[in-house]
Design a protein around this motif. Structure first.
Motif, PDB file in Angstrom:
ATOM      1  N   GLU A  83       0.828  -1.198   0.000  1.00  0.00           N
ATOM      2  CA  GLU A  83       0.000   0.000   0.000  1.00  0.00           C
ATOM      3  C   GLU A  83       0.869   1.258   0.000  1.00  0.00           C
ATOM      4  N   ASP A  84       1.966   1.202   0.745  1.00  0.00           N
ATOM      5  CA  ASP A  84       2.875   2.357   0.753  1.00  0.00           C
ATOM      6  C   ASP A  84       3.450   2.601  -0.628  1.00  0.00           C
ATOM      7  N   LYS A  85       3.826   1.531  -1.324  1.00  0.00           N
ATOM      8  CA  LYS A  85       4.338   1.702  -2.695  1.00  0.00           C
ATOM      9  C   LYS A  85       3.288   2.310  -3.619  1.00  0.00           C
ATOM     10  N   LYS A  86       2.030   1.876  -3.529  1.00  0.00           N
ATOM     11  CA  LYS A  86       0.964   2.423  -4.379  1.00  0.00           C
ATOM     12  C   LYS A  86       0.759   3.901  -4.102  1.00  0.00           C
ATOM     13  N   SER A  87       0.771   4.252  -2.845  1.00  0.00           N
ATOM     14  CA  SER A  87       0.586   5.668  -2.508  1.00  0.00           C
ATOM     15  C   SER A  87       1.742   6.505  -3.039  1.00  0.00           C
ATOM     16  N   ASP A  88       2.958   5.948  -2.992  1.00  0.00           N
ATOM     17  CA  ASP A  88       4.111   6.671  -3.550  1.00  0.00           C
ATOM     18  C   ASP A  88       3.953   6.855  -5.047  1.00  0.00           C
ATOM     19  N   ASP A  89       3.463   5.830  -5.765  1.00  0.00           N
ATOM     20  CA  ASP A  89       3.265   5.942  -7.232  1.00  0.00           C
ATOM     21  C   ASP A  89       2.226   7.005  -7.570  1.00  0.00           C
ATOM     22  N   THR A  90       1.177   7.056  -6.806  1.00  0.00           N
ATOM     23  CA  THR A  90       0.137   8.061  -7.081  1.00  0.00           C
ATOM     24  C   THR A  90       0.665   9.465  -6.849  1.00  0.00           C
ATOM     25  N   HIS A  91       1.441   9.635  -5.793  1.00  0.00           N
ATOM     26  CA  HIS A  91       2.047  10.939  -5.533  1.00  0.00           C
ATOM     27  C   HIS A  91       2.981  11.350  -6.651  1.00  0.00           C
ATOM     28  N   LYS A  92       3.743  10.414  -7.201  1.00  0.00           N
ATOM     29  CA  LYS A  92       4.640  10.728  -8.314  1.00  0.00           C
ATOM     30  C   LYS A  92       3.859  11.160  -9.559  1.00  0.00           C
ATOM     31  N   ARG A  93       2.752  10.447  -9.864  1.00  0.00           N
ATOM     32  CA  ARG A  93       1.947  10.809 -11.033  1.00  0.00           C
ATOM     33  C   ARG A  93       1.378  12.203 -10.892  1.00  0.00           C
ATOM     34  N   LYS A  94       0.887  12.534  -9.705  1.00  0.00           N
ATOM     35  CA  LYS A  94       0.334  13.865  -9.480  1.00  0.00           C
ATOM     36  C   LYS A  94       1.393  14.935  -9.680  1.00  0.00           C
ATOM     37  N   ARG A  95       2.600  14.647  -9.213  1.00  0.00           N
ATOM     38  CA  ARG A  95       3.690  15.622  -9.381  1.00  0.00           C
ATOM     39  C   ARG A  95       4.023  15.807 -10.851  1.00  0.00           C
ATOM     40  N   MET A  96       4.052  14.685 -11.621  1.00  0.00           N
ATOM     41  CA  MET A  96       4.329  14.779 -13.057  1.00  0.00           C
ATOM     42  C   MET A  96       3.259  15.601 -13.746  1.00  0.00           C
ATOM     43  N   GLU A  97       1.999  15.375 -13.446  1.00  0.00           N
ATOM     44  CA  GLU A  97       0.916  16.129 -14.073  1.00  0.00           C
ATOM     45  C   GLU A  97       0.994  17.610 -13.716  1.00  0.00           C
ATOM     46  N   ASP A  98       1.307  17.899 -12.466  1.00  0.00           N
ATOM     47  CA  ASP A  98       1.432  19.310 -12.070  1.00  0.00           C
ATOM     48  C   ASP A  98       2.573  19.987 -12.819  1.00  0.00           C
ATOM     49  N   ASN A  99       3.660  19.251 -13.034  1.00  0.00           N
ATOM     50  CA  ASN A  99       4.794  19.821 -13.766  1.00  0.00           C
ATOM     51  C   ASN A  99       4.412  20.109 -15.204  1.00  0.00           C
ATOM     52  N   LYS A 100       3.676  19.172 -15.859  1.00  0.00           N
ATOM     53  CA  LYS A 100       3.237  19.383 -17.251  1.00  0.00           C
ATOM     54  C   LYS A 100       2.312  20.584 -17.358  1.00  0.00           C
ATOM     55  N   GLY A 101       1.402  20.737 -16.390  1.00  0.00           N
ATOM     56  CA  GLY A 101       0.487  21.888 -16.421  1.00  0.00           C
ATOM     57  C   GLY A 101       1.249  23.186 -16.278  1.00  0.00           C
ATOM     58  N   ASP A 102       2.262  23.194 -15.429  1.00  0.00           N
ATOM     59  CA  ASP A 102       3.060  24.408 -15.248  1.00  0.00           C
ATOM     60  C   ASP A 102       3.806  24.765 -16.526  1.00  0.00           C
ATOM     61  N   GLU A 103       4.328  23.724 -17.252  1.00  0.00           N
ATOM     62  CA  GLU A 103       5.031  23.988 -18.496  1.00  0.00           C
ATOM     63  C   GLU A 103       4.059  24.572 -19.550  1.00  0.00           C
ATOM     64  N   ALA A 104       2.831  24.018 -19.590  1.00  0.00           N
ATOM     65  CA  ALA A 104       1.854  24.518 -20.579  1.00  0.00           C
ATOM     66  C   ALA A 104       1.475  25.955 -20.297  1.00  0.00           C
ATOM     67  N   THR A 105       1.242  26.277 -19.063  1.00  0.00           N
ATOM     68  CA  THR A 105       0.889  27.659 -18.718  1.00  0.00           C
ATOM     69  C   THR A 105       2.023  28.608 -19.025  1.00  0.00           C
ATOM     70  N   ALA A 106       3.276  28.120 -18.799  1.00  0.00           N
ATOM     71  CA  ALA A 106       4.432  28.967 -19.115  1.00  0.00           C
ATOM     72  C   ALA A 106       4.512  29.224 -20.597  1.00  0.00           C
ATOM     73  N   GLY A 107       4.217  28.216 -21.469  1.00  0.00           N
ATOM     74  CA  GLY A 107       4.265  28.398 -22.925  1.00  0.00           C
ATOM     75  C   GLY A 107       3.185  29.360 -23.401  1.00  0.00           C
TER      76      GLY A 107
END
Length: 296
Positions: free
Chosen positions: A237-261
């Motif tokens: 369960e700890d590993k799954k929660s870590d994976d979900t947190h990583k995905r959210k961080r990746m999506e937030d980074n992509k959104g920030d790049e799009a807004t910057a463009g």
């Protein structure tokens, strides 16, 4: 005193001291005849006794010998000389002749270590039969120490033989005790020696940094008291929660790049429109200037 005679006297007294236990100050029994002879020859009796015996002296006289001097007439100087000596108690109630008194004081073995100073010839012959008795007499105004008698030499030889036998018996006893010991003493074997520790270089120990200790999470099985299976499920369960947190961080980074463009595009469009406006304003000002010139 001549040197040769002094040397012989020194050897004689060393013999008496080493073999029979004579010690300084030497106790000297003086008879009445020697006192009279010393006065007649004008000899300093105490001084001459010290030079002959090669040491300190202690002259003594018995009550019987001094009584003989009292009985003789015209011997007051000899009586005065005898009074300077120490009195030796002979334990005779009635006075007896001096020779008998001295013989009784010396006894059979001379246990008190007396030196006899006498002029009596029969007393000297009698004392020579007793071992360890030094005899002094005056011969023509010269004081002489007689050599040791045959009995004295025999007594010395017997004492030396006893001492040798005692040492031999002790040696045999030691040898017997050593022979009885059956176990021999083990000898140490000499093997090759190691290097000198001072000449050997020390080993370099690597400087290891202390590793940080990982603190265990309270969700483990050792702290919660759960079994191993539940611990594995919690790890999953700890590993799954870590994976979900990583995905959210990746999506937030992509959104920030799009807004910057998009913001960069908007900024470029705004700068282009402002440039066009400036050009239009310049063109309008130029046309107005040309119309004013034509009208004039």
């Amino acid at each position: 005193m001549r040197q040769k005679r002094a040397k012989t006297y020194r050897k004689l007294m060393s013999l008496y001291s080493m073999s029979f236990g004579f010690r300084q100050p030497y106790q000297i029994l003086v008879d009445s005849e020697l006192c009279k002879a010393s006065v007649d020859h004008k000899i300093e009796l105490v001084k001459q006794l010290g030079t002959v015996l090669q040491g300190e002296v202690k002259p003594m006289i018995t009550q019987c010998c001094i009584h003989e001097l009292y009985l003789q007439r015209g011997q007051q100087p000899a009586v005065d000389l005898a009074k300077t000596f120490e009195r030796r108690k002979c334990n005779h109630r009635e006075p007896i002749p001096g020779d008998e008194c001295l013989a009784s004081v010396v006894g059979d073995s001379n246990k008190h270590r007396y030196v006899i100073a006498t002029q009596s010839t029969p007393l000297r012959t009698k004392l020579r039969l007793i071992p360890a008795v030094p005899i002094v007499h005056i011969n023509r105004s010269v004081m002489i120490l007689e050599p040791p008698s045959d009995t004295t030499i025999r007594a010395k030889a017997l004492m030396e033989q006893k001492a040798l036998n005692s040492t031999a018996s002790t040696e045999t006893a030691l040898l017997a005790s050593l022979s009885t010991s059956t176990e021999p003493v083990p000898r140490k074997k000499r093997g090759p020696k190691g290097p000198n520790p001072l000449s050997v270089k020390k080993k370099k120990t690597p400087n290891l940094l202390p590793q940080p200790q990982l603190t265990k999470s309270p969700s483990k099985a050792s702290l919660d008291g759960k079994d191993v299976g539940s611990g594995k499920q919690e790890k999953g369960e700890d590993k799954k929660s870590d994976d979900t947190h990583k995905r959210k961080r990746m999506e937030d980074n992509k959104g920030d790049e799009a807004t910057a463009g998009s913001s960069n595009i908007v900024m470029s469009e705004s700068t282009g429109s402002s440039r066009k406006r400036k050009r239009r304003r310049k063109g309008a000002s130029n046309t107005s200037d040309s119309n004013v010139i034509h009208e004039s």
